[in-house]
Design an enzyme around this catalytic site. Structure first.
Site, mmCIF file in Angstrom:
data_model
loop_
_atom_site.group_PDB
_atom_site.id
_atom_site.type_symbol
_atom_site.label_atom_id
_atom_site.label_comp_id
_atom_site.label_asym_id
_atom_site.label_seq_id
_atom_site.Cartn_x
_atom_site.Cartn_y
_atom_site.Cartn_z
ATOM 1 N N HIS A 37 23.910 81.236 40.469
ATOM 2 C CA HIS A 37 23.103 81.404 39.258
ATOM 3 C C HIS A 37 22.183 80.202 39.048
ATOM 4 O O HIS A 37 21.012 80.350 38.685
ATOM 5 C CB HIS A 37 24.008 81.554 38.032
ATOM 6 C CG HIS A 37 24.898 82.737 38.049
ATOM 7 N ND1 HIS A 37 26.277 82.649 38.124
ATOM 8 C CD2 HIS A 37 24.622 84.065 38.000
ATOM 9 C CE1 HIS A 37 26.802 83.853 38.104
ATOM 10 N NE2 HIS A 37 25.826 84.730 38.037
ATOM 11 N N VAL A 176 23.552 82.303 47.887
ATOM 12 C CA VAL A 176 24.113 80.950 47.930
ATOM 13 C C VAL A 176 25.574 81.072 48.339
ATOM 14 O O VAL A 176 26.323 81.884 47.789
ATOM 15 C CB VAL A 176 23.979 80.243 46.567
ATOM 16 C CG1 VAL A 176 24.636 78.869 46.602
ATOM 17 C CG2 VAL A 176 22.502 80.111 46.192
ATOM 18 N N SER A 185 30.361 84.212 44.020
ATOM 19 C CA SER A 185 30.506 85.344 43.114
ATOM 20 C C SER A 185 31.450 84.946 41.992
ATOM 21 O O SER A 185 32.433 84.232 42.232
ATOM 22 C CB SER A 185 31.081 86.557 43.861
ATOM 23 O OG SER A 185 31.491 87.565 42.954
#
Length: 282
Positions: A37, A176, A185
């Site tokens: 994120h 990533v 995740s």
């Protein structure tokens, strides 16, 4: 950085920013933020004057028996990560405001949502496209950033934006990974230590397929067998799908080329993980 919970306040903030000639970037998330994120936020920070991160665990994209109630949530930690990434506003609406009593309008992309995750999670993408369309109307971004780990989601959102003549630019960003290759995740938090080790089979399978492709193998049947053998060797792993699709159309292919998407969904214990690669990309 400011936390906004009100839809009306977020809309008025966005209108004021646009009227002042400022560009707005949106990073839509369900929270429990990680470095994946943060990479989206970093890119948004570079590209726009105002950076908004939405944090909303969207009930309409979870099916019966899925993990809506147990999905990890930690708003205080999320605020620290968002602030460090240069976020100007966190938009964290309540579900009762996003879907008030009497709500009955949904956005549905047809063909692209049928294969892959759409086949095993019926109704999932209808929930995704509906909430993203709502976020676009509330935040009014010039650009919105999404990770390529959810490749089908990215493709579906691009189709929705094009079909509905939305002016927002959809930006896809690379996956990533942890240092050992596991795709980042929020659901990785569910994994036990043994399951976490077992979960490496997804990235290892992709590496094996890519290596064979670069050595000249083009048969999807042969490439799929490589992936299946690696994943099936793990005791905790139960395969949902191992598929080879054209990256733009999400249609099946029999011979691999540079634009072939290799998409995996595997349950590790009780945790469903996804990963993918496009064979012609690094």
């Amino acid at each position: 950085m400011k936390l906004i919970e009100s839809i009306e306040e977020m809309q008025s903030t966005a209108i004021n920013a646009r009227q002042a000639g400022k560009t707005v970037a949106l990073v839509p998330t369900m929270g429990y933020l990680h470095a994946g994120h943060a990479s989206l936020m970093d890119e948004g920070r570079k590209r726009a004057d105002i950076l908004v991160a939405s944090i909303f665990v969207n009930p309409t994209q979870f099916g019966a028996g899925e993990d809506f109630n147990t999905y990890p949530r930690d708003l205080e930690k999320d605020k620290l990560i968002a602030k460090a990434a240069g976020v100007d506003y966190i938009f964290a609406p309540k579900a009762s405001d996003m879907y008030p009593t009497g709500y009955q309008t949904y956005v549905n992309v047809e063909k692209l949502t049928r294969p892959l995750c759409g086949a095993s999670r019926p109704g999932h993408f209808r929930g995704v496209t509906t909430v993203v369309a709502k976020l676009f109307n509330i935040v009014m971004p010039h650009l919105a950033l999404f990770g390529k780990k959810d490749f089908q989601q990215l493709t579906v959102i691009r189709r929705m934006a094009a079909d509905l003549n939305m002016t927002v630019q959809i930006v896809g960003m690379p996956i990533v990974r942890e240092s050992d290759g596991l795709a980042m995740s929020s659901r990785n938090a569910y994994l036990s230590q043994a399951e976490r080790q077992s979960a490496l089979c997804l990235s290892l399978a992709l590496q094996s397929v890519r290596g064979a492709f670069r050595s000249g193998e083009r048969s999807v049947e042969a490439l799929r067998k490589l992936a299946l053998d690696i994943i099936n060797a793990e005791a905790f792993a139960v395969i949902d799908y191992v598929e080879f699709y054209h990256e733009a159309t999400l249609t099946e292919v029999e011979q691999a080329d540079d634009r072939t998407l290799v998409a995996l969904a595997v349950k590790i214990g009780k945790t469903r993980l996804i990963d993918n690669c496009v064979l012609g990309e690094d």
